[in-house]
Motif scaffolding. Structure first.
Motif, short mmCIF file in Angstrom:
data_model
loop_
_atom_site.label_atom_id
_atom_site.label_comp_id
_atom_site.label_asym_id
_atom_site.label_seq_id
_atom_site.Cartn_x
_atom_site.Cartn_y
_atom_site.Cartn_z
N ARG A 137 0.71 12.81 -1.43
CA ARG A 137 0.11 14.07 -1.83
C ARG A 137 1.23 14.95 -2.40
N ALA A 179 -3.50 14.07 -4.78
CA ALA A 179 -3.43 13.07 -3.72
C ALA A 179 -3.72 11.70 -4.35
N HIS A 180 -3.12 10.67 -3.77
CA HIS A 180 -3.37 9.34 -4.32
C HIS A 180 -3.32 8.29 -3.21
N SER A 181 -3.93 7.16 -3.48
CA SER A 181 -3.71 5.95 -2.70
C SER A 181 -3.53 4.81 -3.69
N SER A 241 -2.74 0.34 -3.94
CA SER A 241 -2.67 -0.93 -3.23
C SER A 241 -2.58 -2.07 -4.24
N ASP A 246 0.82 -1.20 0.00
CA ASP A 246 0.00 0.00 0.00
C ASP A 246 0.87 1.26 0.00
N ASP A 247 0.29 2.32 -0.55
CA ASP A 247 1.03 3.57 -0.63
C ASP A 247 0.02 4.71 -0.70
N GLU A 248 0.33 5.82 -0.05
CA GLU A 248 -0.47 7.03 -0.16
C GLU A 248 0.46 8.22 -0.26
N ALA A 270 -9.15 10.27 -2.26
CA ALA A 270 -8.20 9.22 -2.58
C ALA A 270 -7.77 8.43 -1.36
N GLN A 271 -7.64 9.09 -0.24
CA GLN A 271 -7.07 8.44 0.93
C GLN A 271 -7.82 7.16 1.31
N GLY A 272 -7.10 6.04 1.31
CA GLY A 272 -7.65 4.77 1.74
C GLY A 272 -8.50 4.04 0.72
#
Length: 287
Positions: free
Chosen positions: A8, A19-21, A23, A4-6, A230-232
């Motif tokens: 901004r 912003a991105h998430s 997985s 996983d990665d997040e 985007a988060q999660g």
């Protein structure tokens, strides 16, 4: 185990705040994860190594390595740089089959992604959508999920020809047969769209491990529950695909961008749905 990665990123000169998430998971059936993703402004992409082919994992990683060599991260790119990275990726994947380690096997991978590009003085900033194969790029406007990319697959050709209905495609015996891939031919022909970079936009990029388990309605429900932020969200979509069977590697990247002089702010953007974008291309359209 999921990767996983997040993040901004604020691009310079009022370009965009992104912003991105992201997985990726091997799934519940496969032994190796042949998917890979790159999520670093200005480019966000998913590569799905061709199942059943030698070193599909190496093929997808070769795409990431090639893009990293060709792009300057932290600022907008150009359409020419993205196309050069795609063609160079094709050469890199073909080189895997020519290095003497694969015997008669052929390495290959799909590719789908979005990149923020400067299309010149007349056009300005654009989101460049690109794909080869059946990994997908979607746009989410807060109410509707629309597929921007067009699958390069045998069943998509049957749907386009009117031989089968879209709902029959997911059960068709040739649903896993793709008609284009990086590494398959000396020259690759990606599909490309240039979309206006205006206001708040959300893109979903995924391998077919997601769409094998979740239809558009199910994906929309997850995006709506998360408010489109985007988060999660990438991890939630991957978890849902695993809960429904996880028959393939599954990789998701969700990109939320605010272009122009705006800032992404959770309090001010929550529950805000922009008007549908009339300039999104229809299937078969090219920019």
């Amino acid at each position: 185990m999921a990767i996983d990665d997040e993040g901004r990123t604020a691009l310079p000169h009022g370009g965009a705040v992104i912003a991105h998430s992201a997985s990726s998971d091997v799934g519940r059936v496969r032994q190796m994860n042949e998917d890979a993703y790159l999520a670093e402004a200005p480019v966000y992409l998913v590569a799905d190594g061709m199942g059943g082919h030698a070193r599909g994992d190496a093929a997808s990683r070769a795409v990431l390595d090639t893009f990293r060599r060709h792009l300057e991260f932290g600022r907008s790119s150009t359409p020419e740089q993205i196309l050069d990275a795609i063609h160079s990726s094709n050469e890199a994947v073909r080189a895997l089959s020519d290095d003497g380690e694969l015997g008669t096997a052929v390495a290959g991978t799909t590719l789908a992604g979005v990149a923020l590009v400067d299309a010149g003085p007349a056009e300005g900033l654009r989101w460049m959508v690109f794909n080869v194969g059946d990994s997908r790029v979607y746009n989410w406007d807060g109410r509707r999920l629309r597929q921007v990319s067009v699958d390069h697959s045998a069943v998509q050709e049957l749907v386009d020809a009117g031989v089968i209905r879209p709902e029959e495609a997911e059960r068709h015996p040739e649903r896993n047969v793709i008609t284009r891939a990086l590494g398959a031919e000396e020259i690759v022909e990606p599909d490309v769209w240039l979309l206006p970079a205006e206001g708040r936009q959300v893109f979903l990029i995924c391998s077919d491990g997601l769409t094998k388990e979740l239809d558009d309605h199910a994906i929309s429900q997850v995006l709506a529950t998360g408010g489109g932020h985007a988060q999660g969200l990438a991890g939630e979509l991957v978890d849902e695909a695993l809960a429904r069977g996880g028959r393939d590697n599954v990789t998701v990247v969700v990109v939320e961008a605010e272009s122009g002089e705006h800032e992404l702010d959770e309090e001010t953007t929550r529950d805000r749905a922009p008007a549908p974008e009339d300039t999104l291309p229809r299937k078969g359209d090219a920019a």
